[in-house]
Scaffold this motif. Structure first.
Motif, PDB file in Angstrom:
ATOM      1  N   UNK A  34       0.543  -1.678  -0.267  1.00 18.63           N
ATOM      2  CA  UNK A  34       0.082   0.264   0.266  1.00 18.63           C
ATOM      3  C   UNK A  34       1.334   1.477   0.043  1.00 18.63           C
ATOM      4  N   UNK A  35       0.891   2.094  -1.000  1.00 24.32           N
ATOM      5  CA  UNK A  35       1.502   3.455  -0.865  1.00 24.32           C
ATOM      6  C   UNK A  35       0.275   4.625  -0.860  1.00 24.32           C
ATOM      7  N   UNK A  36       0.706   5.830  -0.169  1.00 20.37           N
ATOM      8  CA  UNK A  36      -0.156   7.046  -0.666  1.00 20.37           C
ATOM      9  C   UNK A  36       0.653   8.084  -1.534  1.00 20.37           C
ATOM     10  N   UNK A  37      -0.287   8.674  -1.941  1.00 16.46           N
ATOM     11  CA  UNK A  37       1.053   9.376  -2.577  1.00 16.46           C
ATOM     12  C   UNK A  37       0.462  11.039  -2.326  1.00 16.46           C
ATOM     13  N   UNK A  38       1.057  11.697  -1.991  1.00 15.52           N
ATOM     14  CA  UNK A  38      -0.024  13.644  -2.171  1.00 15.52           C
ATOM     15  C   UNK A  38       0.606  14.578  -2.233  1.00 15.52           C
ATOM     16  N   UNK A  39      -0.160  15.324  -2.523  1.00 14.50           N
ATOM     17  CA  UNK A  39       0.467  16.323  -4.383  1.00 14.50           C
ATOM     18  C   UNK A  39      -0.445  17.718  -3.374  1.00 14.50           C
ATOM     19  N   UNK A  40      -0.292  18.850  -3.746  1.00 10.65           N
ATOM     20  CA  UNK A  40      -1.090  19.758  -4.045  1.00 10.65           C
ATOM     21  C   UNK A  40      -0.264  20.829  -3.013  1.00 10.65           C
ATOM     22  N   UNK A  41       0.628  20.874  -2.477  1.00  8.57           N
ATOM     23  CA  UNK A  41       1.954  21.997  -1.815  1.00  8.57           C
ATOM     24  C   UNK A  41       1.779  22.905  -2.078  1.00  8.57           C
ATOM     25  N   UNK A  42       2.200  23.724  -1.868  1.00  5.32           N
ATOM     26  CA  UNK A  42       2.833  25.169  -2.514  1.00  5.32           C
ATOM     27  C   UNK A  42       3.012  26.389  -2.047  1.00  5.32           C
ATOM     28  N   UNK A  43       3.555  26.935  -2.595  1.00  5.85           N
ATOM     29  CA  UNK A  43       3.651  29.629  -1.876  1.00  5.85           C
ATOM     30  C   UNK A  43       2.099  29.440  -2.718  1.00  5.85           C
ATOM     31  N   UNK A  44       1.909  30.161  -0.804  1.00  8.80           N
ATOM     32  CA  UNK A  44       0.823  30.987  -0.856  1.00  8.80           C
ATOM     33  C   UNK A  44       0.716  32.169  -0.292  1.00  8.80           C
ATOM     34  N   UNK A  45       0.203  33.137  -0.892  1.00  9.55           N
ATOM     35  CA  UNK A  45      -0.395  34.654   0.207  1.00  9.55           C
ATOM     36  C   UNK A  45      -1.239  34.067   1.471  1.00  9.55           C
ATOM     37  N   UNK A  46      -0.893  34.769   2.278  1.00 10.04           N
ATOM     38  CA  UNK A  46      -2.373  34.890   2.997  1.00 10.04           C
ATOM     39  C   UNK A  46      -3.630  34.880   2.951  1.00 10.04           C
ATOM     40  N   UNK A  47      -4.140  34.472   3.272  1.00 13.89           N
ATOM     41  CA  UNK A  47      -5.702  34.383   2.472  1.00 13.89           C
ATOM     42  C   UNK A  47      -6.164  33.436   1.637  1.00 13.89           C
ATOM     43  N   UNK A  48      -5.302  33.124   0.777  1.00 15.92           N
ATOM     44  CA  UNK A  48      -5.133  32.378   0.087  1.00 15.92           C
ATOM     45  C   UNK A  48      -5.602  31.106  -0.034  1.00 15.92           C
TER      46      UNK A  48
END
Length: 121
Positions: free
Chosen positions: A1-15
């Motif tokens: 079993x493997x879990x693959x995460x995605x979607x992180x990044x850099x965002x400004x406050x309030x985003x």
């Protein structure tokens, strides 16, 4: 079993950011799916969790801003993060608890690799 995460990044406050995690393998069922996070110099903390019947739990610090959802058929869990704050900056980890693999009676817990979320002020 493997879990693959995605979607992180850099965002400004309030985003906003949306994290996704997919569990793969010969999975029969998963009890709880959750997101945890770990900021530099701090312990890993539970952010949100959802049971297989849809019950949810949120840390007080994210209530009203984050929403967890899952697709049991696809073994995926997402975390919609709105109104992000600099204190949300951390590495976010997805977690699947009580995973039953086809052909096996025992369950186990699994973790995905972390995804970095950075919120600038």
């Amino acid at each position: 079993v493997q879990l693959q995460a995605s979607g992180g990044g850099l965002v400004q406050a309030g985003g906003s950011l949306r994290l996704s995690c997919a569990a793969s393998g010969a999975i029969f069922s998963i009890n709880d799916m959750a997101w945890h996070r770990q900021a530099p110099g701090k312990q890993r903390e539970l952010v949100a969790t959802m049971t297989n019947d849809g019950s949810t739990y949120y840390a007080d610090s994210v209530k009203g801003r984050f929403t967890i959802s899952r697709d049991n058929a696809k073994n995926t869990v997402t975390l919609q993060m709105n109104s992000l704050k600099p204190e949300d900056t951390a590495v976010y980890y997805c977690n699947a608890e009580g995973v039953r693999v086809r052909g096996f009676a025992r369950t186990a817990d699994y973790w995905g690799q972390g995804t970095q979320v950075t919120v600038s002020s």
